[in-house]
Scaffold this motif. Sequence first.
Motif, PDB file in Angstrom:
ATOM      1  N   ILE A   1    -109.834 -79.668   3.389  1.00 55.97           N
ATOM      2  CA  ILE A   1    -111.253 -79.930   3.268  1.00 55.97           C
ATOM      3  C   ILE A   1    -111.925 -78.711   2.651  1.00 55.97           C
ATOM      4  N   LYS A   2    -113.212 -78.862   2.313  1.00 54.12           N
ATOM      5  CA  LYS A   2    -113.913 -77.714   1.742  1.00 54.12           C
ATOM      6  C   LYS A   2    -114.065 -76.616   2.792  1.00 54.12           C
ATOM      7  N   GLY A   3    -114.212 -75.388   2.324  1.00 55.50           N
ATOM      8  CA  GLY A   3    -114.223 -74.249   3.223  1.00 55.50           C
ATOM      9  C   GLY A   3    -115.430 -74.224   4.146  1.00 55.50           C
ATOM     10  N   THR A   4    -115.187 -73.825   5.377  1.00 55.14           N
ATOM     11  CA  THR A   4    -116.257 -73.665   6.359  1.00 55.14           C
ATOM     12  C   THR A   4    -116.086 -72.320   7.055  1.00 55.14           C
ATOM     13  N   PRO A   5    -117.163 -71.736   7.537  1.00 58.67           N
ATOM     14  CA  PRO A   5    -117.060 -70.413   8.180  1.00 58.67           C
ATOM     15  C   PRO A   5    -116.697 -70.521   9.660  1.00 58.67           C
ATOM     16  N   CYS A   6    -116.073 -69.482  10.173  1.00 60.13           N
ATOM     17  CA  CYS A   6    -115.903 -69.304  11.612  1.00 60.13           C
ATOM     18  C   CYS A   6    -116.133 -67.829  11.921  1.00 60.13           C
ATOM     19  N   TYR A   7    -116.534 -67.536  13.132  1.00 57.16           N
ATOM     20  CA  TYR A   7    -116.907 -66.170  13.459  1.00 57.16           C
ATOM     21  C   TYR A   7    -116.624 -65.919  14.933  1.00 57.16           C
ATOM     22  N   SER A   8    -116.462 -64.645  15.254  1.00 57.75           N
ATOM     23  CA  SER A   8    -116.199 -64.258  16.642  1.00 57.75           C
ATOM     24  C   SER A   8    -116.814 -62.899  16.900  1.00 57.75           C
ATOM     25  N   LEU A   9    -117.200 -62.692  18.162  1.00 59.55           N
ATOM     26  CA  LEU A   9    -117.770 -61.426  18.603  1.00 59.55           C
ATOM     27  C   LEU A   9    -117.096 -61.048  19.912  1.00 59.55           C
ATOM     28  N   ASN A  10    -116.474 -59.865  19.957  1.00 63.46           N
ATOM     29  CA  ASN A  10    -115.786 -59.391  21.159  1.00 63.46           C
ATOM     30  C   ASN A  10    -116.390 -58.068  21.605  1.00 63.46           C
ATOM     31  N   TYR A  11    -116.564 -57.950  22.901  1.00 66.69           N
ATOM     32  CA  TYR A  11    -117.081 -56.696  23.460  1.00 66.69           C
ATOM     33  C   TYR A  11    -116.330 -56.384  24.748  1.00 66.69           C
ATOM     34  N   ASP A  12    -115.903 -55.129  24.893  1.00 62.03           N
ATOM     35  CA  ASP A  12    -115.298 -54.710  26.159  1.00 62.03           C
ATOM     36  C   ASP A  12    -115.787 -53.317  26.514  1.00 62.03           C
ATOM     37  N   LEU A  13    -115.843 -53.076  27.803  1.00 59.08           N
ATOM     38  CA  LEU A  13    -116.376 -51.808  28.315  1.00 59.08           C
ATOM     39  C   LEU A  13    -115.564 -51.353  29.519  1.00 59.08           C
ATOM     40  N   LEU A  14    -115.259 -50.059  29.552  1.00 59.57           N
ATOM     41  CA  LEU A  14    -114.648 -49.417  30.706  1.00 59.57           C
ATOM     42  C   LEU A  14    -115.561 -48.272  31.135  1.00 59.57           C
ATOM     43  N   SER A  15    -115.822 -48.173  32.419  1.00 63.69           N
ATOM     44  CA  SER A  15    -116.656 -47.082  32.904  1.00 63.69           C
ATOM     45  C   SER A  15    -116.317 -46.792  34.355  1.00 63.69           C
ATOM     46  N   SER A  16    -116.340 -45.515  34.701  1.00 61.33           N
ATOM     47  CA  SER A  16    -116.083 -45.097  36.074  1.00 61.33           C
ATOM     48  C   SER A  16    -117.202 -44.161  36.516  1.00 61.33           C
ATOM     49  N   THR A  17    -117.827 -44.496  37.622  1.00 59.77           N
ATOM     50  CA  THR A  17    -118.906 -43.672  38.143  1.00 59.77           C
ATOM     51  C   THR A  17    -118.719 -43.506  39.649  1.00 59.77           C
ATOM     52  N   ARG A  18    -119.700 -42.949  40.316  1.00 57.71           N
ATOM     53  CA  ARG A  18    -119.598 -42.756  41.764  1.00 57.71           C
ATOM     54  C   ARG A  18    -120.879 -43.256  42.425  1.00 57.71           C
ATOM     55  N   ILE A  19    -120.703 -43.965  43.523  1.00 59.14           N
ATOM     56  CA  ILE A  19    -121.815 -44.425  44.351  1.00 59.14           C
ATOM     57  C   ILE A  19    -121.601 -43.889  45.756  1.00 59.14           C
ATOM     58  N   PHE A  20    -122.593 -43.166  46.259  1.00 63.74           N
ATOM     59  CA  PHE A  20    -122.471 -42.493  47.557  1.00 63.74           C
ATOM     60  C   PHE A  20    -121.241 -41.580  47.588  1.00 63.74           C
ATOM     61  N   GLY A  21    -120.964 -40.972  46.426  1.00 62.10           N
ATOM     62  CA  GLY A  21    -119.855 -40.038  46.341  1.00 62.10           C
ATOM     63  C   GLY A  21    -118.487 -40.687  46.246  1.00 62.10           C
ATOM     64  N   LYS A  22    -118.428 -42.027  46.135  1.00 64.37           N
ATOM     65  CA  LYS A  22    -117.152 -42.742  46.081  1.00 64.37           C
ATOM     66  C   LYS A  22    -116.994 -43.441  44.730  1.00 64.37           C
ATOM     67  N   PRO A  23    -115.759 -43.513  44.218  1.00 61.65           N
ATOM     68  CA  PRO A  23    -115.549 -44.045  42.861  1.00 61.65           C
ATOM     69  C   PRO A  23    -115.791 -45.545  42.749  1.00 61.65           C
ATOM     70  N   LEU A  24    -116.465 -45.915  41.661  1.00 58.85           N
ATOM     71  CA  LEU A  24    -116.669 -47.313  41.279  1.00 58.85           C
ATOM     72  C   LEU A  24    -116.171 -47.473  39.849  1.00 58.85           C
ATOM     73  N   ASN A  25    -115.141 -48.285  39.661  1.00 61.05           N
ATOM     74  CA  ASN A  25    -114.586 -48.552  38.339  1.00 61.05           C
ATOM     75  C   ASN A  25    -115.045 -49.929  37.871  1.00 61.05           C
ATOM     76  N   MET A  26    -115.530 -49.985  36.628  1.00 63.36           N
ATOM     77  CA  MET A  26    -116.084 -51.227  36.101  1.00 63.36           C
ATOM     78  C   MET A  26    -115.403 -51.602  34.798  1.00 63.36           C
TER      79      MET A  26
ATOM     80  N   LEU B   1    -115.810 -54.718  31.766  1.00 68.28           N
ATOM     81  CA  LEU B   1    -116.579 -55.847  31.256  1.00 68.28           C
ATOM     82  C   LEU B   1    -115.916 -56.351  29.993  1.00 68.28           C
ATOM     83  N   PHE B   2    -115.817 -57.668  29.884  1.00 72.16           N
ATOM     84  CA  PHE B   2    -115.284 -58.282  28.670  1.00 72.16           C
ATOM     85  C   PHE B   2    -116.145 -59.483  28.315  1.00 72.16           C
ATOM     86  N   ALA B   3    -116.502 -59.619  27.042  1.00 67.99           N
ATOM     87  CA  ALA B   3    -117.272 -60.769  26.575  1.00 67.99           C
ATOM     88  C   ALA B   3    -116.730 -61.205  25.220  1.00 67.99           C
ATOM     89  N   ASN B   4    -116.668 -62.506  25.029  1.00 62.71           N
ATOM     90  CA  ASN B   4    -116.141 -63.061  23.782  1.00 62.71           C
ATOM     91  C   ASN B   4    -116.945 -64.288  23.389  1.00 62.71           C
TER      92      ASN B   4
END
Length: 885
Positions: A694-719, A721-724
């Motif tokens: 068939i005639k050409g048609t477009p397709c597209y994708s967007l990916n995002y990922d995040l890694l982060s480590s912080t502390r809450i009340f002095g204790k580690p919180l690892n996060m 995130l992935f989005a597609n």
Amino acid sequence: MDKFFAIRGLIIDSVSHDAVKSATISLYNNNNNLIKYGLSNLKGEFELKDVQYQDTVILKISHLSYNIFILKIAAPSDGLLILKNTFLTTKTKDINEIVIEKPPILLNKDTLEIYPEAFDLGENTVIEDLLKKVPGIVVWGDGQITVNGKKVTKLLVEGKKFFGTDPLIATRNLPNNAVSKITVYENPKPETSENSTLSMDITLKNNNKSGVFGKVGAGIGDTKRKETAGSLNFFNKKNQISLFAAQNNTNKEAYTVGDFLRVNTYMPGGEDYNSYSSSFNKIGYNEFLILGSRFERSWTKNVNSELDVLNYIKNATIEQESNEIYQLEIGSQDVKSNSTSTIKNQVFKANNDNKFKFKNREFKVNSKIYHTIDDLKINLIKTISQDSKQVYLIDNANSTRAKNLDKSLYLNYNDKGLLGRDKVNVFYEFRQVDKVLNQNQHLIFVDSNYTSETLNRTKINDVKRLNHNLFANIEILSAFGKISKWRLNSESYFALSSHTESQIDRHFNQFTQNYDIVNGAISFNDDYREFHWRPGLKLSRSFIEIFGRGSNEWGSSAMINYETTMGQNRSSSDFRTIKNNFKSILPSADIYYTWYRSGKENSLILNYNTNLIRPQLYQQVSLLDTTQKDFNYVGNKDLTPEYNHVIEFKFNNRKIKNSFNQNLTFRYTLRKDQLADSSIYQNDGLRKSYTVNIKGTPCYSLNYDLLSSTRIFGKPLNMKLFANFTGEKGYYYINESLINMKNYGFETSFNFDYLPHDKITTSIKTTNSKQFSQFTNYANKTTTNILNIDAVIKLPMRTTFINSISFIDSKISRLENNQQYLWNIHLYHRFFKKERFEIKFSMFDLLSQKSSVKNYISGNMIKQEINNNLEQYFMFSLSYFPRKF
């Protein structure tokens, strides 16, 4: 409530008054126990936060080029102590100098060194426990390791892989007290524009260069559930040997040597306990048996061999209800089916690797064998309705045996030259595949007038395939001894393949009582030959600018490929006789820019490439089976290749603070002569599909990922995130009418690991996925929401409690919505010396989930499958961990 304070300061060279970067700051209590540590930044600044309050502490500052600075200080009353200027004196270069004391961490040029003896971790700890104590290092729940936000992609022990490539095998088995030091360094910059990564090398103490570890266990439960598993692993300076076996009927499966060793580690895998655990979302009731071994030997410093052998048998019983709706321009076709299947998979595979190094040159030899025997028996009743009116009922009893033998040989020669980049890279691959399928069917077709037709058939399909692949990449300037910032690469890929296939379909003759009626419609003998050649030329250039507190790096490349494919199929069937001659020019280019600053890194990549998707032989010459009443796929000999233009943008942002790393990728593809589906739905229930351009048609994708480590009340919180997001506009043919269709998909995943206490680990993971399909005036949508909550509590007396709750909510247009709850509880106790014994009690599926539901959307089709799976059971198990280092 506990009181905390912070110490902030500046470290300066006593002579030059320059800032001293990468100095190690260690804080000890009066008993000389390490309580806090960190590194100075490029400005010589440091800050130690969340120090538990005590009257006095001892501050030590260490650096390879300076004498150790020691200061006893009193805790501040206002919660902050500022040391304005701390002067370090230069070491004297005495060759007889003996370093008596090492800091917990040390930055030696570009290498981070970690010394376990400086950490007070208690007995029976493993390397993962140590790594979690080091600032800037994050060990994620799945075992992935990052250092200041940069991923560790290679973990070595004594400079070698440790029982494969999975870091968990080392970090959750090797005891902390057997380690002399751990070094972290940057891998050579990849020749592509991708971001650099890290390696971690574990050096063992002289008397711990060899060892034995493993796990032997068995469990028994109600409803006839049982399992056994055992692994024994030995290593020394030259050898690594693994032997393992397991058998269970609790849906626990592992298909590689690495997978099995990963889930049988010594450390209680609280964060990763779902690996090799009973899966209640797995289809069917399964029995699994696995046997395997792994052997690796370093014959010399430059010669290494590996051998993995694996054999497993899987028996499955699957009960399935399926409902499919095919939306037409007017009305719909509905297909409902009920089936019971018994499946037996037998698999044997072996993989042998050999590496030979000669200065900057490396030669690899790899051989593989993959042999399978699959037996399937299925009883299926399928009802086809057109506009809510039943037009066909099919009763199918099917027995199939498929044998597959896949053998390959791979040879690779690589010369990296003096600059450490590929000067010459050549590989050759030979592959031979033999497949035999035997199928027996008993079919009953009942039409809308309740007229029945019975068909008994047997089909044999025999395939033999040979492939020869040769690839060569030569950096022309380096090959002729010229050193230049420009790179000119010539590459060429050749592929020669032969494919012979014979198929004979015989129907049962009522008069002779034999299968002697040949169905000529789908019986054939094929002989296919194909030659593929893709030469290319690539020109690239990189630049780097280095200054006091960072650097800039940028570069670009351009490549042109010419691809030609010639193929011919000679067949006893005229329709399957075909010649192909596809030619195309494939350009590509990229440009990248990387910006380094103190504790920060940003990179941008813009890439353009083209690729060709050639029609496969089955898409061109599949035959119409006139005896099949529900579905047929037929070939289209007029197909041409699909040509794609792809534009890709990548952005990476990394910060040392909070081990922050985020990636964004956007991809846009414009398709020309797109290969798409075309289906014809007949009033009698038959659906016939084929592929068209068939005639050409477009397709597209967007990916995002995040890694982060912080502390809450002095204790580690690892996060995490992935989005597609994916989207496409396309055209399909339905009953020979061109239909405009839009498809969209969106998925997000959030994962939070929080340690509120040294004895408590909590994990929350949410996943949301949506698929949307619209064509003409109809829209289909499916949504799945998943929530997982895990808690691991280490109780006194070496006892651990694990609580895991999962909630799954599935919705799909025009079909039933489904909600599932899964609650599992584990309680285990380690006892005897070095915690070598473990007793465990598990309660699975406390809320009695008895089926799994899967939803699908594709084009104009929506589908829902309901499958049987495990039911609630309780299990008691006992394990022993042999350990000697």
